[in-house]
Design an enzyme around this catalytic site. Structure first.
Site, PDB file in Angstrom:
ATOM      1  N   ARG A 234     -25.140 -40.448  -2.884  1.00 46.99           N
ATOM      2  CA  ARG A 234     -26.437 -40.954  -2.144  1.00 46.99           C
ATOM      3  C   ARG A 234     -27.508 -39.827  -1.597  1.00 46.99           C
ATOM      4  O   ARG A 234     -27.205 -38.836  -1.213  1.00 46.99           O
ATOM      5  CB  ARG A 234     -26.349 -41.844  -1.251  1.00 46.99           C
ATOM      6  CG  ARG A 234     -25.613 -42.991  -1.573  1.00 46.99           C
ATOM      7  CD  ARG A 234     -26.883 -44.230  -2.367  1.00 46.99           C
ATOM      8  NE  ARG A 234     -26.228 -45.404  -2.663  1.00 46.99           N
ATOM      9  CZ  ARG A 234     -25.805 -45.863  -4.013  1.00 46.99           C
ATOM     10  NH1 ARG A 234     -25.768 -44.711  -4.692  1.00 46.99           N
ATOM     11  NH2 ARG A 234     -25.409 -46.954  -3.970  1.00 46.99           N
ATOM     12  N   ASP A 258     -28.596 -36.390  -9.049  1.00 44.40           N
ATOM     13  CA  ASP A 258     -28.777 -37.708  -9.523  1.00 44.40           C
ATOM     14  C   ASP A 258     -29.549 -38.648  -8.737  1.00 44.40           C
ATOM     15  O   ASP A 258     -29.798 -39.785  -8.918  1.00 44.40           O
ATOM     16  CB  ASP A 258     -27.385 -38.319  -9.993  1.00 44.40           C
ATOM     17  CG  ASP A 258     -27.817 -39.426 -10.975  1.00 44.40           C
ATOM     18  OD1 ASP A 258     -28.573 -39.431 -11.907  1.00 44.40           O
ATOM     19  OD2 ASP A 258     -26.972 -40.644 -10.657  1.00 44.40           O
ATOM     20  N   GLU A 263     -35.732 -41.335  -3.314  1.00 41.97           N
ATOM     21  CA  GLU A 263     -35.991 -42.041  -4.721  1.00 41.97           C
ATOM     22  C   GLU A 263     -36.419 -43.336  -4.570  1.00 41.97           C
ATOM     23  O   GLU A 263     -37.138 -43.564  -6.085  1.00 41.97           O
ATOM     24  CB  GLU A 263     -34.461 -41.737  -5.468  1.00 41.97           C
ATOM     25  CG  GLU A 263     -33.515 -42.816  -4.602  1.00 41.97           C
ATOM     26  CD  GLU A 263     -32.326 -42.819  -5.287  1.00 41.97           C
ATOM     27  OE1 GLU A 263     -31.508 -41.843  -5.452  1.00 41.97           O
ATOM     28  OE2 GLU A 263     -31.779 -44.015  -5.827  1.00 41.97           O
ATOM     29  N   HIS A 295     -30.895 -41.099 -10.911  1.00 42.17           N
ATOM     30  CA  HIS A 295     -29.835 -42.253 -10.547  1.00 42.17           C
ATOM     31  C   HIS A 295     -29.362 -42.807 -11.966  1.00 42.17           C
ATOM     32  O   HIS A 295     -29.350 -44.055 -11.930  1.00 42.17           O
ATOM     33  CB  HIS A 295     -30.588 -43.306  -9.596  1.00 42.17           C
ATOM     34  CG  HIS A 295     -29.641 -43.691  -8.860  1.00 42.17           C
ATOM     35  ND1 HIS A 295     -29.688 -44.084  -7.731  1.00 42.17           N
ATOM     36  CD2 HIS A 295     -27.966 -44.199  -8.966  1.00 42.17           C
ATOM     37  CE1 HIS A 295     -28.453 -44.515  -6.728  1.00 42.17           C
ATOM     38  NE2 HIS A 295     -27.654 -44.661  -7.871  1.00 42.17           N
ATOM     39  N   GLN A 296     -28.869 -42.141 -12.792  1.00 46.37           N
ATOM     40  CA  GLN A 296     -28.532 -42.624 -13.997  1.00 46.37           C
ATOM     41  C   GLN A 296     -26.987 -42.497 -14.167  1.00 46.37           C
ATOM     42  O   GLN A 296     -26.611 -42.800 -15.387  1.00 46.37           O
ATOM     43  CB  GLN A 296     -29.381 -41.990 -15.295  1.00 46.37           C
ATOM     44  CG  GLN A 296     -28.869 -40.640 -15.435  1.00 46.37           C
ATOM     45  CD  GLN A 296     -29.364 -40.083 -16.976  1.00 46.37           C
ATOM     46  OE1 GLN A 296     -30.351 -39.645 -17.049  1.00 46.37           O
ATOM     47  NE2 GLN A 296     -28.347 -39.929 -17.748  1.00 46.37           N
ATOM     48  N   ALA A 297     -26.335 -41.944 -13.095  1.00 48.44           N
ATOM     49  CA  ALA A 297     -24.985 -41.533 -13.391  1.00 48.44           C
ATOM     50  C   ALA A 297     -24.078 -42.866 -13.743  1.00 48.44           C
ATOM     51  O   ALA A 297     -22.958 -43.108 -14.524  1.00 48.44           O
ATOM     52  CB  ALA A 297     -24.143 -41.105 -12.006  1.00 48.44           C
ATOM     53  N   PHE A 298     -24.464 -43.835 -13.151  1.00 46.62           N
ATOM     54  CA  PHE A 298     -23.713 -45.454 -13.426  1.00 46.62           C
ATOM     55  C   PHE A 298     -23.793 -45.929 -14.713  1.00 46.62           C
ATOM     56  O   PHE A 298     -23.455 -46.683 -15.389  1.00 46.62           O
ATOM     57  CB  PHE A 298     -24.286 -46.457 -12.488  1.00 46.62           C
ATOM     58  CG  PHE A 298     -25.454 -46.733 -12.621  1.00 46.62           C
ATOM     59  CD1 PHE A 298     -26.670 -46.184 -12.316  1.00 46.62           C
ATOM     60  CD2 PHE A 298     -25.814 -48.351 -13.292  1.00 46.62           C
ATOM     61  CE1 PHE A 298     -27.943 -46.570 -12.758  1.00 46.62           C
ATOM     62  CE2 PHE A 298     -26.955 -48.746 -13.615  1.00 46.62           C
ATOM     63  CZ  PHE A 298     -28.099 -47.843 -13.097  1.00 46.62           C
TER      64      PHE A 298
HETATM   65  P1  NAD Z   1     -14.960 -44.871  -2.434  1.00 48.69           P
HETATM   66  O1  NAD Z   1     -15.164 -45.968  -1.487  1.00 48.69           O
HETATM   67  O2  NAD Z   1     -13.879 -45.263  -3.565  1.00 48.69           O
HETATM   68  O3  NAD Z   1     -14.798 -43.626  -1.769  1.00 48.69           O
HETATM   69  C1  NAD Z   1     -15.527 -43.094  -0.855  1.00 48.69           C
HETATM   70  C2  NAD Z   1     -14.465 -41.786  -0.156  1.00 48.69           C
HETATM   71  O4  NAD Z   1     -15.355 -41.365   0.861  1.00 48.69           O
HETATM   72  C3  NAD Z   1     -13.328 -42.769   0.446  1.00 48.69           C
HETATM   73  O5  NAD Z   1     -12.271 -42.005   0.135  1.00 48.69           O
HETATM   74  C4  NAD Z   1     -13.819 -42.258   2.096  1.00 48.69           C
HETATM   75  O6  NAD Z   1     -12.584 -42.334   2.888  1.00 48.69           O
HETATM   76  C5  NAD Z   1     -14.823 -41.326   2.051  1.00 48.69           C
HETATM   77  N1  NAD Z   1     -15.633 -40.875   3.244  1.00 48.69           N
HETATM   78  C6  NAD Z   1     -16.066 -41.982   3.865  1.00 48.69           C
HETATM   79  N2  NAD Z   1     -16.727 -41.488   4.719  1.00 48.69           N
HETATM   80  C7  NAD Z   1     -16.529 -40.065   4.760  1.00 48.69           C
HETATM   81  C8  NAD Z   1     -17.012 -39.077   5.410  1.00 48.69           C
HETATM   82  N3  NAD Z   1     -17.478 -39.168   6.701  1.00 48.69           N
HETATM   83  N4  NAD Z   1     -16.580 -37.700   5.181  1.00 48.69           N
HETATM   84  C9  NAD Z   1     -15.660 -37.646   4.082  1.00 48.69           C
HETATM   85  N5  NAD Z   1     -15.361 -38.710   3.410  1.00 48.69           N
HETATM   86  C10 NAD Z   1     -15.813 -39.953   3.586  1.00 48.69           C
HETATM   87  O7  NAD Z   1     -16.517 -44.929  -3.207  1.00 48.69           O
HETATM   88  P2  NAD Z   1     -16.690 -44.518  -4.626  1.00 48.69           P
HETATM   89  O8  NAD Z   1     -16.478 -45.910  -5.621  1.00 48.69           O
HETATM   90  O9  NAD Z   1     -15.923 -43.318  -5.342  1.00 48.69           O
HETATM   91  O10 NAD Z   1     -18.156 -44.070  -4.675  1.00 48.69           O
HETATM   92  C11 NAD Z   1     -18.542 -42.885  -3.777  1.00 48.69           C
HETATM   93  C12 NAD Z   1     -20.240 -43.138  -3.679  1.00 48.69           C
HETATM   94  O11 NAD Z   1     -20.729 -42.799  -4.906  1.00 48.69           O
HETATM   95  C13 NAD Z   1     -20.794 -44.528  -3.420  1.00 48.69           C
HETATM   96  O12 NAD Z   1     -20.718 -44.457  -1.861  1.00 48.69           O
HETATM   97  C14 NAD Z   1     -22.040 -44.500  -3.855  1.00 48.69           C
HETATM   98  O13 NAD Z   1     -23.195 -44.112  -2.801  1.00 48.69           O
HETATM   99  C15 NAD Z   1     -22.168 -43.475  -5.002  1.00 48.69           C
HETATM  100  N6  NAD Z   1     -22.347 -43.821  -6.340  1.00 48.69           N
HETATM  101  C16 NAD Z   1     -23.445 -43.442  -6.938  1.00 48.69           C
HETATM  102  C17 NAD Z   1     -23.772 -43.922  -8.221  1.00 48.69           C
HETATM  103  C18 NAD Z   1     -24.953 -43.323  -9.331  1.00 48.69           C
HETATM  104  O14 NAD Z   1     -25.027 -44.178 -10.184  1.00 48.69           O
HETATM  105  N7  NAD Z   1     -25.210 -42.233  -9.090  1.00 48.69           N
HETATM  106  C19 NAD Z   1     -22.974 -45.136  -8.756  1.00 48.69           C
HETATM  107  C20 NAD Z   1     -21.844 -45.735  -8.028  1.00 48.69           C
HETATM  108  C21 NAD Z   1     -21.689 -44.994  -6.763  1.00 48.69           C
END
Ligand code: NAD
Length: 332
Positions: A234, A258, A263, A295-298
């Protein structure tokens, strides 16, 4: 259920329409994103379905509640734009898609790392112009380099596994370390140590009040000079002004994004004929060692199928008053 589906593009309509054949909800596809100006479009519906940059603050939620909205169905995993306390107080249920394809995002992070390292973004244009010079395209072997993964949830773990396969040493930081991941792929360390030792740092933690501007002037100073920083999580995890300073001083040697903190005013739209007003963003584009995707990673077929199927299954579960494992509570 009658659902107003905000922020839809042709690809959303295609995948949601296909998945809805199993559910038969009444979907009204709307192009605008949800904000104070567009919230009235939800009048007469029971649910709204929204994406990453739609606003769901208390004010919007109150208007939705007055209009009779009972359910907010997020077509994404992150819920940092949703005021869950307000939803709870107003009796609006919130569901999300916690995992649709962690591979899609992890693989995009790898694509960004490889592109930046081997300068594919520059080589592509050179060769098309008949310029076969290699000056300025020097990369490094990923094998043997140290990669720091911040947030080892679903996406961070897969990113770590792939990079482990490249022969990288994996350092990890997470509030909840995963010992199985550590046993096979890497070692958990404190954040300052990860920042100091990593040649590449990839962000995979959610945006929360604790992680907002996790990358700031102080943490950039702790990084190894010339580090590669990658953010597919994010935008708000990074203080953009601090990384611009880091790029200018060469403390940051490479930056791949990304996601971007501002954004929501730009991403997912074709603004190619307009003057971009965001000077910070435009400054980032001037660096040869910065690569940005919108923001195209997904954005894979597999992920869009999963998003559509899970979103509609979530709506069906709520409509039928059945338990929904993807429902958020105000404690989340
Ligand atoms: P997830 O919930 O499986 O994993 C998140 C991890 O972060 C967890 O292990 C949690 O313990 C850890 N965490 C939480 N707070 C923390 C902190 N303060 N310090 C360190 N670690 C911390 O989530 P995920 O499915 O792996 O997704 C991760 C992120 O990817 C999502 O939150 C989302 O914002 C982002 N995302 C981006 C896209 C994209 O298209 N760019 C798509 C999907 C998700």
């Amino acid at each position: 259920m009658k659902v107003a589906v905000f922020s839809t593009k042709p690809y959303d309509r295609q995948f949601l329409t296909q998945a809805n054949q199993q559910h038969n909800h009444e979907l009204k596809f709307l192009s605008p994103s949800l904000d104070v100006q567009t919230v009235t479009l939800a009048t007469g519906f029971e649910a709204v379905c929204v994406f990453v940059n739609d606003r769901l603050d208390r004010k919007i939620m109150e208007t939705l509640s007055q209009q009779g909205i009972e359910l907010i169905a997020l077509r994404c995993a992150g819920y940092n734009k949703v005021d869950l306390n307000a939803a709870q107080e107003l009796g609006i249920k919130v569901v999300r898609v916690p995992a649709y394809s962690p591979y899609a995002v992890a693989e995009h992070a790898i694509a960004l790392i490889l592109t930046l390292n081997r300068k594919i973004h520059r080589a592509y244009y050179r060769v098309r112009e008949g310029n076969f010079a290699l000056n300025g395209l020097l990369g490094f072997d990923l094998h043997g380099r140290t990669v720091g993964i911040i947030g080892t949830g679903k996406i961070g773990q897969i990113t770590g596994q792939i990079l482990h396969g490249f022969g990288c040493k994996i350092l990890a930081y997470d509030l909840n370390p995963n010992q199985e991941f550590a046993a096979q792929y890497g070692e958990y360390v404190a954040l300052p140590e990860l920042l100091a030792q990593s040649d590449i740092i990839s962000l995979h933690c959610p945006l929360t009040k604790d992680t907002h501007y996790l990358i700031n002037d102080e943490t950039v100073k702790l990084m190894k000079p010339g580090v590669m920083l990658v953010n597919t999580s994010r935008g708000g995890l990074i203080d953009t002004k601090a990384v611009i300073k880091g790029l200018k001083s060469e403390q940051i040697g490479y930056l791949a994004l990304d996601v971007y903190e501002r954004e929501s005013k730009m991403f997912f739209e074709d603004l190619s004929g307009e003057i971009i007003q965001d000077d910070l963003f435009e400054r980032l584009l001037t660096f040869p060692n910065v690569i940005i995707t919108g923001h195209q990673a997904f954005f894979t077929v597999d992920a869009l199928n999963n998003i559509a199927e899970t979103t509609l299954a979530n709506i069906t579960a709520i409509a039928l008053n059945q338990p929904c494992p993807n429902q958020l509570s105000h404690d989340d």
